[in-house]
Design a protein around this motif. Structure first.
Motif: not given
Length: 202
Positions: A129-137, A92-106
């Protein structure tokens, strides 16, 4: 968390993750594939200068995957390399300056897996999902510290990033040649900042 940053600005970390049981077991691993994740991180940080070089090393030696390997370099490129055992799942490549991972393969988890695994995947998905939301800034150091220390109710319930399995937290700032660590829980312990001597080139 685990990992680190080298003097050329390559950052390496990741998260343990496994596939739901319906995918079956991976093929048996060879002896050289089962190096600990800490030893693999040392190899990548010692020999690689950027994301492409780190991926090439990981694939050259066909290291077993522990889940998600997240890589960021001084150019701003970031990826998550998904591999469990000897089964490569994707990049998975970074998009919009953000990338995250967790304890699963989404992309591999479905509703049926939530019920079969005693909420393991539900909690893992919630943290991701909490990390993904943080990607919005906002994309600031204080915001990064806040999301890593975040709780929503009980530390092991949904909507929490910091939890009882957190061993440490790490924030890498390759453009500033700095890395920050906490011991155990970032909601209780402060981040300690370290400077990494900068060296350009391979």
């Amino acid at each position: 968390a685990w990992g680190g940053m080298n003097e050329r600005g390559l950052c390496v970390s990741g998260s343990s993750a496994s596939l739901p049981s319906r995918y079956g077991k991976c093929a048996e691993l060879s002896e050289h594939q089962i190096w600990t994740k800490y030893l693999k991180v040392r190899v990548l940080l010692h020999w690689a200068a950027n994301v492409d070089e780190a991926l090439a090393l990981f694939r050259k030696y066909n290291f077993a995957g522990d889940g998600n390997l997240i890589l960021l370099d001084a150019t701003g490129r970031g990826v998550v390399f998904e591999k469990t055992g000897n089964r490569e799942l994707g990049l998975r490549e970074m998009t919009d300056g953000w990338i995250a991972c967790g304890n699963l393969f989404p992309s591999k988890v479905q509703d049926q897996d939530m019920e079969e695994n005693n909420r393991y995947f539900a909690k893992a998905l919630s943290r991701y999902q909490a990390l993904e939301r943080a990607g919005k800034g906002p994309h600031t150091l204080d915001a990064a510290k806040a999301v890593l220390a975040s709780h929503w109710g009980d530390p092991d319930e949904l909507e929490t990033v910091c939890n009882s399995n957190t061993s440490c937290s790490m924030i890498c700032l390759p453009a500033e040649s700095k890395v920050l660590f906490t011991q155990r829980f970032p909601c209780q312990y402060p981040f300690v900042e370290y400077e990494v001597p900068h060296r350009s080139g391979s």
